[in-house]
Design an enzyme around this catalytic site. Structure first.
Site, PDB file in Angstrom:
ATOM      1  N   GLU A  29      -4.777  84.339 -59.128  1.00 56.82           N
ATOM      2  CA  GLU A  29      -4.990  83.390 -58.027  1.00 56.82           C
ATOM      3  C   GLU A  29      -6.389  82.820 -58.151  1.00 56.82           C
ATOM      4  OE1 GLU A  29      -4.522  85.164 -54.155  1.00 56.82           O
ATOM      5  OE2 GLU A  29      -5.246  83.397 -53.123  1.00 56.82           O
ATOM      6  N   HIS A  69     -10.665  88.959 -54.416  1.00 54.85           N
ATOM      7  CA  HIS A  69      -9.837  90.092 -53.967  1.00 54.85           C
ATOM      8  C   HIS A  69      -8.826  90.495 -55.035  1.00 54.85           C
ATOM      9  CE1 HIS A  69      -7.289  86.644 -52.457  1.00 54.85           C
ATOM     10  NE2 HIS A  69      -6.308  87.402 -52.905  1.00 54.85           N
TER      11      HIS A  69
HETATM   12  C1  LIG Z   1      -1.571  82.737 -50.836  1.00 54.04           C
HETATM   13  C2  LIG Z   1      -1.771  83.751 -49.777  1.00 54.04           C
HETATM   14  C3  LIG Z   1      -2.468  84.998 -50.271  1.00 54.04           C
HETATM   15  C4  LIG Z   1      -3.921  84.672 -50.610  1.00 54.04           C
HETATM   16  O1  LIG Z   1      -4.580  85.493 -51.241  1.00 54.04           O
HETATM   17  O2  LIG Z   1      -4.391  83.590 -50.153  1.00 54.04           O
HETATM   18  C5  LIG Z   1      -1.761  85.603 -51.456  1.00 54.04           C
HETATM   19  O3  LIG Z   1      -2.293  85.982 -52.458  1.00 54.04           O
HETATM   20  S1  LIG Z   1      -0.063  85.686 -51.275  1.00 54.04           S
HETATM   21  C6  LIG Z   1       0.543  86.391 -52.807  1.00 54.04           C
HETATM   22  C7  LIG Z   1       2.003  86.116 -52.890  1.00 54.04           C
HETATM   23  N1  LIG Z   1       2.278  84.789 -53.431  1.00 54.04           N
HETATM   24  C8  LIG Z   1       2.516  84.640 -54.752  1.00 54.04           C
HETATM   25  O4  LIG Z   1       2.537  85.581 -55.523  1.00 54.04           O
HETATM   26  C9  LIG Z   1       2.779  83.226 -55.201  1.00 54.04           C
HETATM   27  C10 LIG Z   1       2.774  83.128 -56.724  1.00 54.04           C
HETATM   28  N2  LIG Z   1       3.823  83.968 -57.301  1.00 54.04           N
HETATM   29  C11 LIG Z   1       4.969  83.417 -57.828  1.00 54.04           C
HETATM   30  O5  LIG Z   1       5.151  82.214 -57.862  1.00 54.04           O
HETATM   31  C12 LIG Z   1       5.994  84.398 -58.386  1.00 54.04           C
HETATM   32  O6  LIG Z   1       5.750  85.683 -57.882  1.00 54.04           O
HETATM   33  C13 LIG Z   1       5.965  84.494 -59.956  1.00 54.04           C
HETATM   34  C14 LIG Z   1       6.341  83.140 -60.551  1.00 54.04           C
HETATM   35  C15 LIG Z   1       4.602  84.927 -60.441  1.00 54.04           C
HETATM   36  C16 LIG Z   1       6.978  85.544 -60.390  1.00 54.04           C
HETATM   37  O7  LIG Z   1       8.242  85.157 -59.915  1.00 54.04           O
HETATM   38  P1  LIG Z   1       9.335  86.299 -59.596  1.00 54.04           P
HETATM   39  O8  LIG Z   1       8.745  87.284 -58.639  1.00 54.04           O
HETATM   40  O9  LIG Z   1      10.601  85.616 -59.189  1.00 54.04           O
HETATM   41  O10 LIG Z   1       9.569  87.112 -60.921  1.00 54.04           O
HETATM   42  P2  LIG Z   1      10.112  86.554 -62.309  1.00 54.04           P
HETATM   43  O11 LIG Z   1      11.244  87.381 -62.751  1.00 54.04           O
HETATM   44  O12 LIG Z   1      10.266  85.080 -62.279  1.00 54.04           O
HETATM   45  O13 LIG Z   1       8.819  86.899 -63.241  1.00 54.04           O
HETATM   46  C17 LIG Z   1       8.680  86.250 -64.475  1.00 54.04           C
HETATM   47  C18 LIG Z   1       7.889  87.211 -65.338  1.00 54.04           C
HETATM   48  O14 LIG Z   1       6.601  87.446 -64.698  1.00 54.04           O
HETATM   49  C19 LIG Z   1       6.455  88.842 -64.454  1.00 54.04           C
HETATM   50  N3  LIG Z   1       5.777  88.981 -63.173  1.00 54.04           N
HETATM   51  C20 LIG Z   1       6.264  88.703 -61.938  1.00 54.04           C
HETATM   52  N4  LIG Z   1       5.341  88.968 -60.995  1.00 54.04           N
HETATM   53  C21 LIG Z   1       4.265  89.451 -61.646  1.00 54.04           C
HETATM   54  C22 LIG Z   1       2.978  89.929 -61.243  1.00 54.04           C
HETATM   55  N5  LIG Z   1       2.654  89.969 -59.934  1.00 54.04           N
HETATM   56  N6  LIG Z   1       2.097  90.343 -62.183  1.00 54.04           N
HETATM   57  C23 LIG Z   1       2.447  90.307 -63.508  1.00 54.04           C
HETATM   58  N7  LIG Z   1       3.648  89.870 -63.992  1.00 54.04           N
HETATM   59  C24 LIG Z   1       4.536  89.457 -63.046  1.00 54.04           C
HETATM   60  C25 LIG Z   1       7.841  89.423 -64.412  1.00 54.04           C
HETATM   61  O15 LIG Z   1       7.785  90.774 -64.755  1.00 54.04           O
HETATM   62  C26 LIG Z   1       8.540  88.576 -65.457  1.00 54.04           C
HETATM   63  O16 LIG Z   1       8.182  89.068 -66.732  1.00 54.04           O
HETATM   64  P3  LIG Z   1       9.341  89.414 -67.792  1.00 54.04           P
HETATM   65  O17 LIG Z   1       8.629  89.944 -69.000  1.00 54.04           O
HETATM   66  O18 LIG Z   1      10.067  88.083 -68.037  1.00 54.04           O
HETATM   67  O19 LIG Z   1      10.234  90.424 -67.098  1.00 54.04           O
HETATM   68 CO    CO Z   2      -4.278  86.690 -52.799  1.00 50.20          CO
END
Ligand SMILES: CC[C@H](C(=O)O)C(=O)SCCNC(=O)CCNC(=O)[C@H](O)C(C)(C)COP(=O)(O)OP(=O)(O)OC[C@H]1O[C@@H](n2cnc3c(N)ncnc32)[C@H](O)[C@@H]1OP(=O)(O)O
Ligand code: CO
Length: 146
Positions: free
Chosen positions: A137, A9
């Site tokens: 993921e 997905h």
């Molecule tokens: C699990 C259930 C379901 C499934 O399919 O089964 C799902 O998929 S649920 C989806 C929701 N859950 C998650 O996303 C869990 C994993 N995500 C995380 O742990 C955080 O979102 C993380 C660590 C990826 C980002 O943390 P945060 O939102 O606090 O932002 P930061 O400022 O720490 O980000 C650091 C850096 O990463 C860039 N960033 C953040 N999110 C994304 C993204 N979705 N895609 C690409 N890049 C992302 C952010 O811009 C920061 O970059 P920088 O250059 O330092 O500004």
């Molecule tokens: Co997902």
């Protein structure tokens, strides 16, 4: 060598599941929109939208996700992207622990331990900064699909 499985997905974050469901139904003509459900353990409300595959095979899905509450891991994403947007890509693998060891051996940050995801099988995420900017993921293929 890890063997990449199908694209299960594409995660699309939204401030409103209701509005996004209406978009995929009324603008995109999606024929199969699954029943939305809450996944509080992962901090999201979820709705899967099927996209057709080739020759009757199952295509991939759009996974619409809305923050379950303020502590959701996508709250910060929505704050930065108020209209929502493409959030993650999810690929299937045959063995989640083998895949986790693979990414760790490559020096990529695996975010937390494998936990049960929205399809009821173990998943983990790999940090976007270690995946060419794409939050990735990894999901173990559901047993009935083998
Ligand atoms: C699990 C259930 C379901 C499934 O399919 O089964 C799902 O998929 S649920 C989806 C929701 N859950 C998650 O996303 C869990 C994993 N995500 C995380 O742990 C955080 O979102 C993380 C660590 C990826 C980002 O943390 P945060 O939102 O606090 O932002 P930061 O400022 O720490 O980000 C650091 C850096 O990463 C860039 N960033 C953040 N999110 C994304 C993204 N979705 N895609 C690409 N890049 C992302 C952010 O811009 C920061 O970059 P920088 O250059 O330092 O500004
Ligand atoms: Co997902």
């Amino acid at each position: 060598m890890m063997k990449l499985g199908r694209l299960n997905h594409i995660g699309v974050a939204t401030p409103s599941l209701e509005k996004s469901i209406a978009y995929y139904r009324d603008v995109m003509g999606a024929t199969k929109i699954h029943e939305p459900f809450d996944l509080p353990a992962q901090g999201v409300k979820v709705c899967f939208v099927d996209t057709p595959g080739e020759g009757g095979t199952a295509g991939t899905q759009i996974e619409l996700i809305e923050p379950f509450d303020e502590s959701s891991p996508i709250t910060a994403f929505i704050a930065k992207n108020p209209a929502g947007g493409q959030h993650h890509m999810c690929y299937e693998v045959p063995d989640i622990l083998e895949a986790k060891a693979w990414f760790e051996a490559k020096g990529a940050r695996v975010l937390g331990e494998p936990r049960i995801g929205a399809h009821g099988t173990p998943i983990f995420f790999v940090h976007p900064k270690d995946m060419n900017g794409v939050l990735t993921e990894i999901m173990e293929t559901p047993k009935e699909a083998h």
